[in-house]
Design an enzyme around this catalytic site. Sequence first.
Site, PDB file in Angstrom:
ATOM      1  N   TYR A 141      39.158  24.693  33.816  1.00  0.00           N
ATOM      2  CA  TYR A 141      38.776  23.980  32.598  1.00  0.00           C
ATOM      3  C   TYR A 141      39.022  24.841  31.363  1.00  0.00           C
ATOM      4  CZ  TYR A 141      36.033  20.793  35.632  1.00  0.00           C
ATOM      5  OH  TYR A 141      35.623  19.881  36.578  1.00  0.00           O
ATOM      6  N   LYS A 172      41.086  21.783  40.328  1.00  0.00           N
ATOM      7  CA  LYS A 172      40.422  20.584  39.823  1.00  0.00           C
ATOM      8  C   LYS A 172      40.553  20.592  38.312  1.00  0.00           C
ATOM      9  CE  LYS A 172      35.823  18.648  39.668  1.00  0.00           C
ATOM     10  NZ  LYS A 172      34.450  18.754  40.092  1.00  0.00           N
TER      11      LYS A 172
HETATM   12  P1  FBP Z   1      31.674  14.867  37.565  1.00  0.00           P
HETATM   13  O1  FBP Z   1      32.528  14.007  38.464  1.00  0.00           O
HETATM   14  O2  FBP Z   1      30.272  14.394  37.523  1.00  0.00           O
HETATM   15  O3  FBP Z   1      32.302  15.054  36.214  1.00  0.00           O
HETATM   16  O4  FBP Z   1      31.631  16.291  38.264  1.00  0.00           O
HETATM   17  C1  FBP Z   1      32.739  17.135  38.192  1.00  0.00           C
HETATM   18  C2  FBP Z   1      32.348  18.481  37.607  1.00  0.00           C
HETATM   19  O5  FBP Z   1      33.460  19.354  37.586  1.00  0.00           O
HETATM   20  C3  FBP Z   1      31.201  19.143  38.315  1.00  0.00           C
HETATM   21  O6  FBP Z   1      31.627  19.817  39.470  1.00  0.00           O
HETATM   22  C4  FBP Z   1      30.676  20.025  37.228  1.00  0.00           C
HETATM   23  O7  FBP Z   1      29.322  20.288  37.329  1.00  0.00           O
HETATM   24  C5  FBP Z   1      30.882  19.205  36.013  1.00  0.00           C
HETATM   25  O8  FBP Z   1      31.935  18.308  36.282  1.00  0.00           O
HETATM   26  C6  FBP Z   1      31.258  20.038  34.815  1.00  0.00           C
HETATM   27  O9  FBP Z   1      31.160  19.226  33.708  1.00  0.00           O
HETATM   28  P2  FBP Z   1      31.561  19.678  32.267  1.00  0.00           P
HETATM   29  O10 FBP Z   1      32.835  18.940  31.981  1.00  0.00           O
HETATM   30  O11 FBP Z   1      30.438  19.238  31.396  1.00  0.00           O
HETATM   31  O12 FBP Z   1      31.760  21.173  32.263  1.00  0.00           O
END
Ligand code: FBP
Length: 262
Positions: A141, A172
Amino acid sequence: MKDNLIYKIAPTGKALFLAYDHGIEHGPTDFNETSVDPAFIMDIAEKGKFEAVVFHKGVAEKYYNGRVPLILKLNGKTKLREGDPVSRAVCTVEEALSLGAAAVGYTVYAGSDYEREMFSEFGEIVREAHRLDVPVVLWSYPRGHSIKDQFAPDVVAYAARVGLELGADAVKVEYTGNPENFKWVVKSAGKVKVFMAGGPKAANDEAFLTQVKGVIDAGGAGLAVGRNVWQHKEPLKISKALRSIVMEGKGVKEAMQAAGLS
Ligand code: FBP
């Protein structure tokens, strides 16, 4: 040359992972009276036939029952601190294995002021995991003040590529909005399998499932999804629809009908 170890938990190359690390990442605000209980998630993972469930070590220790493969998330951070994100490991690969994990997960916030700390720690984790033949899933991310748009196709493709460069088996990433530009994301990751992050609960099933179909059409491997399943009023129905699209290649309407959602 090392095979992609992700096939150990995704033998067909496609998979649905049920993510439940939100208790630390977002806090209990994502939960209601039912979903606050990790046993409820364990049950959905099993009945919904997910390829794996994602827990942090404390939840795994107290709730993981071994009926579905486990991806143990090794690092985490809260939302309580402001500024560029940094997430450090709170669990080792060996501890993860002792808790029954079949794979490990780790988040890197590329672009953050703390990118190098996470890169370096992730390097050690990949080394240890691959020595033990354990697949590694990277939550990739791009975040922090340098990132203007975390959903921009070139930014997401960069995040996917970071997974390949750093040795992940699966990555992911956020969805870019359409299959055309998501194809480049998948291509950028090479042999690394690309999974979409679910995101906040979508306004309606069709909108969410259309995104999922876009990921599959672009050559993606599936999704690691949390809120769109366990915040759904019928988690098993949406899980079934997701399986139809990801594992059976069905269309959105057909998947919704088969799951009793339309
Ligand atoms: P969701 O499908 O609920 O978005 O979960 C995916 C995820 O990557 C989780 O593993 C993690 O806790 C969350 O999203 C992180 O969210 P953010 O985008 O707020 O950092």
